[in-house]
Write an enzyme that holds these catalytic residues in place. Structure first.
Site, PDB file in Angstrom:
ATOM      1  N   ASP A 178       0.827  -1.213   0.000  1.00  0.00           N
ATOM      2  CA  ASP A 178       0.000   0.000   0.000  1.00  0.00           C
ATOM      3  C   ASP A 178       0.864   1.267   0.000  1.00  0.00           C
ATOM      4  O   ASP A 178       2.102   1.201   0.019  1.00  0.00           O
ATOM      5  CB  ASP A 178      -0.921  -0.058   1.234  1.00  0.00           C
ATOM      6  CG  ASP A 178      -2.284   0.566   0.987  1.00  0.00           C
ATOM      7  OD1 ASP A 178      -2.423   1.347   0.039  1.00  0.00           O
ATOM      8  OD2 ASP A 178      -3.207   0.270   1.773  1.00  0.00           O
ATOM      9  N   GLU A 211      -1.002   1.872  -5.093  1.00  0.00           N
ATOM     10  CA  GLU A 211      -0.828   3.309  -4.839  1.00  0.00           C
ATOM     11  C   GLU A 211      -1.904   4.138  -5.540  1.00  0.00           C
ATOM     12  O   GLU A 211      -1.735   5.330  -5.749  1.00  0.00           O
ATOM     13  CB  GLU A 211       0.611   3.776  -5.084  1.00  0.00           C
ATOM     14  CG  GLU A 211       1.140   3.645  -6.487  1.00  0.00           C
ATOM     15  CD  GLU A 211       0.573   4.683  -7.422  1.00  0.00           C
ATOM     16  OE1 GLU A 211      -0.274   4.285  -8.250  1.00  0.00           O
ATOM     17  OE2 GLU A 211       0.964   5.861  -7.345  1.00  0.00           O
ATOM     18  N   TRP A 212      -3.023   3.441  -5.842  1.00  0.00           N
ATOM     19  CA  TRP A 212      -4.280   4.107  -6.260  1.00  0.00           C
ATOM     20  C   TRP A 212      -4.181   4.860  -7.577  1.00  0.00           C
ATOM     21  O   TRP A 212      -5.034   5.707  -7.872  1.00  0.00           O
ATOM     22  CB  TRP A 212      -4.765   5.046  -5.136  1.00  0.00           C
ATOM     23  CG  TRP A 212      -4.547   4.492  -3.765  1.00  0.00           C
ATOM     24  CD1 TRP A 212      -4.978   3.268  -3.323  1.00  0.00           C
ATOM     25  CD2 TRP A 212      -3.834   5.090  -2.678  1.00  0.00           C
ATOM     26  NE1 TRP A 212      -4.574   3.073  -2.019  1.00  0.00           N
ATOM     27  CE2 TRP A 212      -3.877   4.182  -1.597  1.00  0.00           C
ATOM     28  CE3 TRP A 212      -3.178   6.311  -2.502  1.00  0.00           C
ATOM     29  CZ2 TRP A 212      -3.274   4.435  -0.361  1.00  0.00           C
ATOM     30  CZ3 TRP A 212      -2.584   6.576  -1.269  1.00  0.00           C
ATOM     31  CH2 TRP A 212      -2.633   5.656  -0.222  1.00  0.00           C
ATOM     32  N   GLY A 213      -3.123   4.616  -8.346  1.00  0.00           N
ATOM     33  CA  GLY A 213      -2.995   5.283  -9.645  1.00  0.00           C
ATOM     34  C   GLY A 213      -2.450   6.695  -9.564  1.00  0.00           C
ATOM     35  O   GLY A 213      -2.319   7.366 -10.591  1.00  0.00           O
ATOM     36  N   ASN A 215       0.485   7.915  -9.207  1.00  0.00           N
ATOM     37  CA  ASN A 215       1.723   8.159  -9.952  1.00  0.00           C
ATOM     38  C   ASN A 215       1.779   7.364 -11.261  1.00  0.00           C
ATOM     39  O   ASN A 215       2.850   7.022 -11.739  1.00  0.00           O
ATOM     40  CB  ASN A 215       2.932   7.809  -9.071  1.00  0.00           C
ATOM     41  CG  ASN A 215       3.010   8.707  -7.859  1.00  0.00           C
ATOM     42  OD1 ASN A 215       3.463   9.836  -7.926  1.00  0.00           O
ATOM     43  ND2 ASN A 215       2.522   8.213  -6.715  1.00  0.00           N
ATOM     44  N   ASP A 233     -10.204   3.562  -3.461  1.00  0.00           N
ATOM     45  CA  ASP A 233     -10.884   2.335  -3.023  1.00  0.00           C
ATOM     46  C   ASP A 233     -12.300   2.204  -3.579  1.00  0.00           C
ATOM     47  O   ASP A 233     -13.038   3.181  -3.674  1.00  0.00           O
ATOM     48  CB  ASP A 233     -10.968   2.309  -1.494  1.00  0.00           C
ATOM     49  CG  ASP A 233      -9.596   2.125  -0.859  1.00  0.00           C
ATOM     50  OD1 ASP A 233      -8.595   2.076  -1.607  1.00  0.00           O
ATOM     51  OD2 ASP A 233      -9.533   2.039   0.371  1.00  0.00           O
TER      52      ASP A 233
HETATM   53  C1  GLA Z   1      -6.027   1.354   1.446  1.00  0.00           C
HETATM   54  C2  GLA Z   1      -6.158   0.341   0.318  1.00  0.00           C
HETATM   55  C3  GLA Z   1      -7.290  -0.617   0.651  1.00  0.00           C
HETATM   56  C4  GLA Z   1      -6.992  -1.319   1.973  1.00  0.00           C
HETATM   57  C5  GLA Z   1      -6.778  -0.296   3.065  1.00  0.00           C
HETATM   58  C6  GLA Z   1      -6.281  -0.920   4.358  1.00  0.00           C
HETATM   59  O1  GLA Z   1      -7.142   2.184   1.533  1.00  0.00           O
HETATM   60  O2  GLA Z   1      -6.416   0.978  -0.899  1.00  0.00           O
HETATM   61  O3  GLA Z   1      -7.449  -1.576  -0.377  1.00  0.00           O
HETATM   62  O4  GLA Z   1      -5.844  -2.126   1.831  1.00  0.00           O
HETATM   63  O5  GLA Z   1      -5.817   0.690   2.689  1.00  0.00           O
HETATM   64  O6  GLA Z   1      -6.084   0.005   5.376  1.00  0.00           O
END
Ligand code: GLA
Length: 418
Positions: A178, A211-213, A215, A233
């Site tokens: 993460d 890293e959610w995109g 970068n 998320d």
């Molecule tokens: C982030 C991630 C989620 C999950 C949580 C855990 O938000 O994107 O998928 O792993 O952390 O805290």
């Protein structure tokens, strides 16, 4: 006069040269200093010597604790998921990885090794991994490239090699990594470091980049990890962002344009499945599962596997839809027509056939048609069409297919030249 002039010229030239050299020296010092203060200028994935780890030729399939349990996890929850996966048919259709998400952690020992929470995981992580392996499944765990995980537990920053070694000793096969508490850290550097640490541990692990995109990992992570989150998320809802979370269709719209970047060993990850968690209708969950298969997404279930109802089971175990997701050509499908609330999606498959989704985002039933040229076939060819949700097979000779699609629903078919 001549001598004077050329002398002045020489003096000028020398002083210009000195100035240039001075600037060069300052430049070199600045560059050297840059390197000293910012090791993040390294571009690891583009190093010629870096090779992919050879894992995940098709998108990983499994289960992860986060969407259903959040931080309320313990060894019973994880064992129950493994028990269910091994016996309810999921293992048979390809689900493999049982992944503990955030909040399994205890503290670090005096010499820096990470331990498990002794109350939630009294038998330890190694025993849990052994338990999962004994069922013929694989075991995954979660950490974070920053000082702390998103749940406030110890992150791996500064302990990368040590943590990778610990995971290897425990028998970990998959690491979700993460991006919380990373400050100004360079993402490429952070993930490349953990990728190298895993390799040095001597154990093969799928690396799930989370890293959610932010970068644009699709541009640099092909040889670093096996899947990369493309968005924030997911939440268990059809549509609509709430703080950091996105509805299912919001994620679809962000993930779809990234289709050129996916391929065997490296996948766009639009986040884990919400199927069976109760926030959407079964029709919407079928749409969710169908679009994840079209997008060659990792299929990581996120519900309570031990208490699935028949509808949830029928979705998660639909082997025809899973076969599309797992198609060995590894080409991500895409939207080929957008008529507002009505869309047509197509995905090329290894045997030359197409998976096609007719999607109705609207609130009333709609008639949606697709003509063969839109999916790369000529009009004159008759086609076998198999509906992947009803099982119905038809022969279509009119050069097109037309179906009524329910609100928020899909018709998903496999089209093969007859
Ligand atoms: C982030 C991630 C989620 C999950 C949580 C855990 O938000 O994107 O998928 O792993 O952390 O805290």
């Amino acid at each position: 006069m001549v001598a004077k002039t050329s002398g002045r010229r020489l003096a000028k030239a020398v002083s210009r040269l000195a100035a240039t050299l001075g600037l060069l020296a300052i430049g070199t010092m600045a560059a050297a200093q840059d390197q000293l203060v910012d090791p993040n200028t390294v571009r690891p994935s583009r190093e010629a010597g870096r090779t992919a780890n050879g894992l995940a030729p098709t998108p990983p399939m499994g289960w992860n604790s986060w969407n259903r349990y959040g931080c309320k996890i313990n060894e019973q929850v994880i064992r129950a998921a493994a028990d269910a996966m091994a016996t309810n048919g999921m293992k048979g259709v390809g689900y493999r990885y049982v992944v503990i998400d955030d909040c399994w952690h205890g503290t670090r020992t005096a010499d820096g090794f990470i331990t498990a929470d002794p109350v939630k995981f009294p038998s330890g992580i190694k025993a849990l991994a052994d338990y999962v392996h004994a069922k013929g499944l694989k075991f995954g765990i979660y950490s974070d490239a920053g000082r702390k995980t998103c749940g406030g537990k110890p992150g791996s920053q500064g302990h990368e090699y040590q943590d990778a070694l610990t995971y290897a000793r425990w028998g970990v096969d998959y690491l979700k990594y993460d991006w919380c508490s990373t400050g100004v850290r360079n993402a490429e550097e952070g993930y490349a470091l953990m990728s190298d640490a895993i390799r040095a541990s001597g154990r093969e692990m799928v690396l799930s980049i989370c890293e959610w995109g932010n970068n644009r990992p699709w541009e640099w992570a092909e040889k670093i990890g096996n899947l990369w989150r493309t968005t924030g998320d997911i939440r268990d809802a059809w549509k609509g962002p709430v703080t950091y979370s996105l509805g299912m269709m919001d994620i679809v719209d962000r993930n779809e344009p990234l289709y050129p970047y996916a391929g065997p060993g490296h996948w766009n990850d639009p986040d884990m499945l919400e199927v069976g968690n109760g926030g959407m209708t079964d029709t919407e969950y079928r749409t969710h599962f169908s679009l994840w298969a079209m997008m060659a997404a990792p299929l990581i279930a996120g519900n309570n596997l031990a208490e699935m109802n028949a509808a949830t089971r029928a979705i998660l175990l639909n082997h025809d839809v899973i076969a599309v997701d797992q198609d060995r050509l590894g080409r991500q499908g895409r939207r080929v027509r957008d008529d507002g609330d009505q869309e047509v999606w197509s995905r090329d498959l290894a045997d030359g056939s197409r998976a096609v989704v007719l999607l109705n985002r609207g609130d009333a039933p709609a008639q949606i048609a697709v003509a063969w040229p839109e999916i790369g076939y000529t009009t004159g060819v008759p086609m076998q069409v198999r509906d992947l949700w009803t099982g119905a097979a038809t022969r279509e000779a009119a050069g097109r297919l037309s179906r009524t699609v329910m609100p928020h629903g899909v018709v998903m078919v496999r089209i093969t030249p007859a």
